[in-house]
Every structure is written in C-alpha cells, then in structure tokens.
Design a protein around this motif. Structure first.
Motif, PDB file in Angstrom:
ATOM      1  N   THR A 116       1.021  -1.506   0.137  1.00 39.73           N
ATOM      2  CA  THR A 116      -0.323   0.315   0.001  1.00 39.73           C
ATOM      3  C   THR A 116       0.844   1.273  -0.649  1.00 39.73           C
ATOM      4  O   THR A 116       1.657   1.068   0.367  1.00 39.73           O
ATOM      5  N   CYS A 118      -0.175   3.864   2.298  1.00 36.81           N
ATOM      6  CA  CYS A 118      -0.789   4.578   2.934  1.00 36.81           C
ATOM      7  C   CYS A 118       1.002   5.486   3.595  1.00 36.81           C
ATOM      8  O   CYS A 118       1.620   4.416   4.132  1.00 36.81           O
ATOM      9  N   TYR A 120       1.143   6.473   6.160  1.00 34.72           N
ATOM     10  CA  TYR A 120       1.834   6.275   8.153  1.00 34.72           C
ATOM     11  C   TYR A 120       2.650   4.429   7.214  1.00 34.72           C
ATOM     12  O   TYR A 120       3.313   4.763   8.460  1.00 34.72           O
ATOM     13  N   PHE A 121       1.622   3.675   6.857  1.00 36.55           N
ATOM     14  CA  PHE A 121       2.691   2.596   6.259  1.00 36.55           C
ATOM     15  C   PHE A 121       4.130   3.086   5.904  1.00 36.55           C
ATOM     16  O   PHE A 121       4.716   1.880   6.652  1.00 36.55           O
ATOM     17  N   ALA A 127       2.742   4.659  13.580  1.00 37.04           N
ATOM     18  CA  ALA A 127       1.909   3.153  14.178  1.00 37.04           C
ATOM     19  C   ALA A 127       0.582   2.305  13.589  1.00 37.04           C
ATOM     20  O   ALA A 127       0.422   3.512  12.298  1.00 37.04           O
ATOM     21  N   CYS A 128       1.323   1.788  13.196  1.00 38.05           N
ATOM     22  CA  CYS A 128       1.140   0.990  11.756  1.00 38.05           C
ATOM     23  C   CYS A 128       0.725  -0.971  12.081  1.00 38.05           C
ATOM     24  O   CYS A 128       1.635  -1.591  12.049  1.00 38.05           O
ATOM     25  N   ASN A 129      -0.667  -0.718  11.883  1.00 39.23           N
ATOM     26  CA  ASN A 129      -0.932  -2.592  12.167  1.00 39.23           C
ATOM     27  C   ASN A 129      -0.421  -3.665  11.239  1.00 39.23           C
ATOM     28  O   ASN A 129      -0.002  -4.490  11.159  1.00 39.23           O
ATOM     29  N   LYS A 130      -0.045  -3.036  10.324  1.00 41.47           N
ATOM     30  CA  LYS A 130       0.381  -4.191   9.064  1.00 41.47           C
ATOM     31  C   LYS A 130       1.528  -3.994   8.296  1.00 41.47           C
ATOM     32  O   LYS A 130       2.311  -5.454   8.662  1.00 41.47           O
ATOM     33  N   CYS A 137      -3.280   2.198  14.251  1.00 37.60           N
ATOM     34  CA  CYS A 137      -3.120   2.549  12.464  1.00 37.60           C
ATOM     35  C   CYS A 137      -3.736   4.436  12.842  1.00 37.60           C
ATOM     36  O   CYS A 137      -4.136   4.827  13.586  1.00 37.60           O
ATOM     37  N   ASP A 138      -2.398   5.047  13.057  1.00 40.84           N
ATOM     38  CA  ASP A 138      -1.976   6.356  13.028  1.00 40.84           C
ATOM     39  C   ASP A 138      -3.015   6.987  11.702  1.00 40.84           C
ATOM     40  O   ASP A 138      -3.220   8.044  11.749  1.00 40.84           O
ATOM     41  N   ALA A 139      -3.189   6.306  10.508  1.00 39.07           N
ATOM     42  CA  ALA A 139      -3.984   6.735   9.408  1.00 39.07           C
ATOM     43  C   ALA A 139      -5.767   7.172  10.085  1.00 39.07           C
ATOM     44  O   ALA A 139      -5.798   7.785   8.945  1.00 39.07           O
ATOM     45  N   GLN A 155      -8.902  -1.861  12.047  1.00 35.10           N
ATOM     46  CA  GLN A 155      -7.372  -2.260  12.005  1.00 35.10           C
ATOM     47  C   GLN A 155      -7.269  -1.610  11.046  1.00 35.10           C
ATOM     48  O   GLN A 155      -5.208  -1.399  11.382  1.00 35.10           O
ATOM     49  N   CYS A 156      -7.325  -1.487   9.669  1.00 33.47           N
ATOM     50  CA  CYS A 156      -6.474  -0.703   9.041  1.00 33.47           C
ATOM     51  C   CYS A 156      -7.665  -0.357   7.458  1.00 33.47           C
ATOM     52  O   CYS A 156      -8.452  -1.142   7.206  1.00 33.47           O
ATOM     53  N   ILE A 157      -7.107   0.398   7.083  1.00 38.04           N
ATOM     54  CA  ILE A 157      -7.821   2.368   6.403  1.00 38.04           C
ATOM     55  C   ILE A 157      -7.013   1.794   4.882  1.00 38.04           C
ATOM     56  O   ILE A 157      -7.430   2.287   3.611  1.00 38.04           O
ATOM     57  N   ALA A 158      -5.658   0.983   4.559  1.00 37.45           N
ATOM     58  CA  ALA A 158      -5.503   1.525   3.462  1.00 37.45           C
ATOM     59  C   ALA A 158      -6.016   0.917   2.389  1.00 37.45           C
ATOM     60  O   ALA A 158      -6.735  -0.375   2.294  1.00 37.45           O
TER      61      ALA A 158
HETATM   62 FE1  SF4 Z   1      -1.269   0.770   8.401  1.00 35.10          FE
HETATM   63 FE2  SF4 Z   1      -2.942   0.687   7.592  1.00 35.10          FE
HETATM   64 FE3  SF4 Z   1      -3.853   1.775   9.110  1.00 35.10          FE
HETATM   65 FE4  SF4 Z   1      -1.828   2.743   7.295  1.00 35.10          FE
HETATM   66  S1  SF4 Z   1      -4.548   2.537   7.420  1.00 35.10           S
HETATM   67  S2  SF4 Z   1      -1.177   3.094   9.042  1.00 35.10           S
HETATM   68  S3  SF4 Z   1      -1.300   0.743   6.585  1.00 35.10           S
HETATM   69  S4  SF4 Z   1      -2.626  -0.090   9.317  1.00 35.10           S
END
Ligand code: SF4
Length: 350
Positions: A116, A118, A120-121, A127-130, A137-139, A155-158
């Motif tokens: 991705t 993203c 933030y990734f 912070a990034c769950n991926k 997830c800072d996004a 958990q993730c919006i990428a």
């Molecule tokens: Fe990570 Fe997904 Fe959040 Fe982006 S959206 S920071 S890839 S967990």
C-alpha cells in the motif's frame, strides 16, 4: 538498512529450496527496495527471482487462455501486440502506472505483490498494524487521500495501489503459484485479502509460495472492442490513483451481453462489483443506465477518514468508465493512457 542474506537461484526448484522464514522474493525491486530503504520492510533474506528460467514468456495455451510469466516486465506486457489487440484495457491500466523507466523494471508478480501507499505505513515512526500487528493505526483520524471507502476495518483503512490489478479483477485472471506443497491456482478475486483483524496478511499466498504466472481465460478476449481503464489522480502522470475503474462490455445488436466492472483505490483489493454488472446485462448502453450501475457499485461505501468526497468521485469514475467503454476501445492507445484529462474522441489517434 539492516543486513540481509542474498540468493540468486536460476531454477524454480532452487528458489523454493532457498526460501526460509523471513525471506522475500525480489523481482524488479521497484517497491520492495524502496520500502527497505525507509525501514518499512526488513527481510532477513532476499531471493532474486529475475534469473529463473521460463518465467518471462507470454503464450497462448490450447484452451485459448493467455499465460503471462511472473517475470514479464510491465513495459513488455503493455506493448505486446497480441496483448494490445486482445486485452487493451489491461494495457491501458499498465501504461497508466508509474513511469517508463519503472515499467521497464517492474514485473507482473511484483505488481501483484506491491504494498500500500498509505503514508503512515511508509513512515517507520508512525503506528501501523500492517507493519507491526496490534501497534495501532495512525491513518485513522489522520490525513491521507488514499484511504479506503469499501471493505476497510478498524484495524486498517489502506488501499491497494495497483492499476494493473483492477483490470485483472475485471478479466477474471487466475494466478499460478508453487510452494512447498506443490502447484495450485488462485482465482484473482481470492488473491488479495481484506484487512479485517489481520491487516498484515495481504494475499492468499502461503509461506514459501512463489508466483509463477497468471492466466487470462479465453473469454477475457470478448471485451476487446468495448473496454477502458479510467484513472483519476492528483497529477496526470506518475501518480497513484485516487479513484479508478476498469469497465468492459460485450455489445451485440445494441444490447450488452456481458459486462465487467472493477474499482481501484477504494479498498485493500480491487473491488469487482457483480451487482452493477448484472444491472447492465440485457440492456442497451445508456448513460443513465451507467449512472445507475455506478450507484449500485458504491452501495455500502462509507468514509473511513475525512473522505466522504471519495465516494462521489468513485461513483463518477465508474459511470464515466462505462460510458467510455460503451463508446468503444480506441484503435490506438491514448497518449495519456487512462487519464480523464485527454480528449477521448478521434484525436486519441493523432
Ligand atoms: Fe498501517 Fe493500514 Fe493504518 Fe495505513 S491504514 S497506517 S497501512 S494499519
């Protein structure tokens, strides 16, 4: 960058034998190496697969399907005369991505596996769950116009950034892989995963599995006359999609007999919309019908960030891609493939 081991096998068997936990396959390196430089990926071992024999061929099989080797470059694939003739939407998607130099290096399997965009990734301090499961997830609550409007989780919006993959979803590609348990096929619709509670898992590949090729079924050629990929982005080239759509139809005697529609940059995977396709079949091509199908395609979309605007953008992108597809595939590739900012009429061939 941390140190890593490096292997350079010449056969698929050698490559599979070289794999161990913590390894990553290295194709063109146009995504992986960048991510290693910024600390977003840190494999223990790179296995260079560019020298593997037999993975750089494009061939037509006895059943009429087209087999594309994993190491075919994006540029070679997009400019192959048979691909341009039979799957122009796929070529248009490929040529709308990256730059000429990157397309020369980037490979088919690398495109399928790209990560991705993203922001933030890609920021090792965020912070990034991926990148790190359960980190946060800072996004979410951040600022990023790539964020999803479909299929996202808390958990993730990428989103998946690929253009090529949107066309593959519409054309029902199949991916051939080989791993410790042997060979298997993965339907393209099942290849990329939604984030749910495990955003670190992005594909259906099992540990140690290697992509060998992808196949386009013979039926994918039925859309050659009426198919387009449309990409909306912040600048007219060398930018990822803010919204995109692959639209394809077969039209006989003024009636749509087959339809395909997939959306890009809206979810963690290319978003095929069968419900919208069903609305089109048996109908006469018509802008009002296409607007209705686009409405159906975005049913269930929701803002994951401050991005309500993206739902309407995706709706308009889908509707316009259908209008363009119904008007017919251009005889020659547009000078700015997939861009909404070019004259879509005869001047495309100038
Ligand atoms: Fe990570 Fe997904 Fe959040 Fe982006 S959206 S920071 S890839 S967990």
């Amino acid at each position: 960058m941390k140190t890593f081991d490096f292997a350079q096998p010449t056969t698929v068997d050698e490559a599979l034998a070289a794999w161990e936990p913590g390894s990553a396959w290295l194709g063109g390196g146009t995504n992986l190496v960048d991510l290693m430089k910024i600390g977003a990926m840190a494999p223990d071992k790179l296995i260079d697969i560019k020298r593997l024999t037999g993975l750089d061929q494009i061939e037509t099989l006895a059943d009429g399907s087209t087999r594309i080797g994993a190491m075919v470059s994006n540029a070679d694939l997009a400019n192959n005369p048979d691909i341009l003739r039979r799957f122009p939407m796929m070529a248009e998607a490929l040529l709308s991505g990256a730059s000429g130099q990157l397309r020369n290096a980037a490979t088919v399997s690398g495109n399928l596996m790209q990560r991705t965009r993203c922001a933030y990734f890609q920021d090792a301090n965020a912070a990034c769950n991926k990148r790190s499961p359960a980190q946060g997830c800072d996004a979410i609550g951040g600022v990023d116009d790539t964020a999803a409007i479909l299929g996202w989780s808390n958990q993730c919006i990428a989103t998946n950034p690929s253009d090529f993959c949107v066309s593959l979803a519409a054309l029902e590609a199949v991916i051939e892989v080989q791993g410790p348990a042997g060979k298997r096929d993965i339907a393209f619709a099942d290849f990329h995963l939604l984030p749910e509670d495990t955003p670190e898992r992005e594909t259906a590949l099992q540990a140690g599995e290697l992509i060998l090729a992808l196949r386009l079924p013979a039926e994918a050629g039925d859309f050659a006359g009426n198919s387009r990929y449309l990409k909306v982005r912040n600048r007219t080239s060398f930018a990822f999609a803010t919204s995109s759509a692959a639209a394809a139809m077969q039209i006989k005697d003024g009636t749509i007999t087959k339809a395909r529609l997939a959306l890009g940059a809206v979810a963690a995977k290319p978003w095929r919309v069968a419900k919208a396709e069903a609305l089109l079949i048996g109908q006469a091509p018509d802008p009002a019908l296409f607007a209705q199908a686009a409405e159906a395609a975005l049913a269930g979309a929701s803002s994951s960030n401050d991005n309500d605007w993206k739902i309407e953008l995706a709706r308009r992108t889908a509707s316009r891609a259908l209008v363009l597809a119904a008007a017919g595939t251009p005889a020659r590739m547009p000078a700015l493939p997939a861009s909404p900012f070019v004259d879509q009429g005869d001047s495309l061939n100038a």
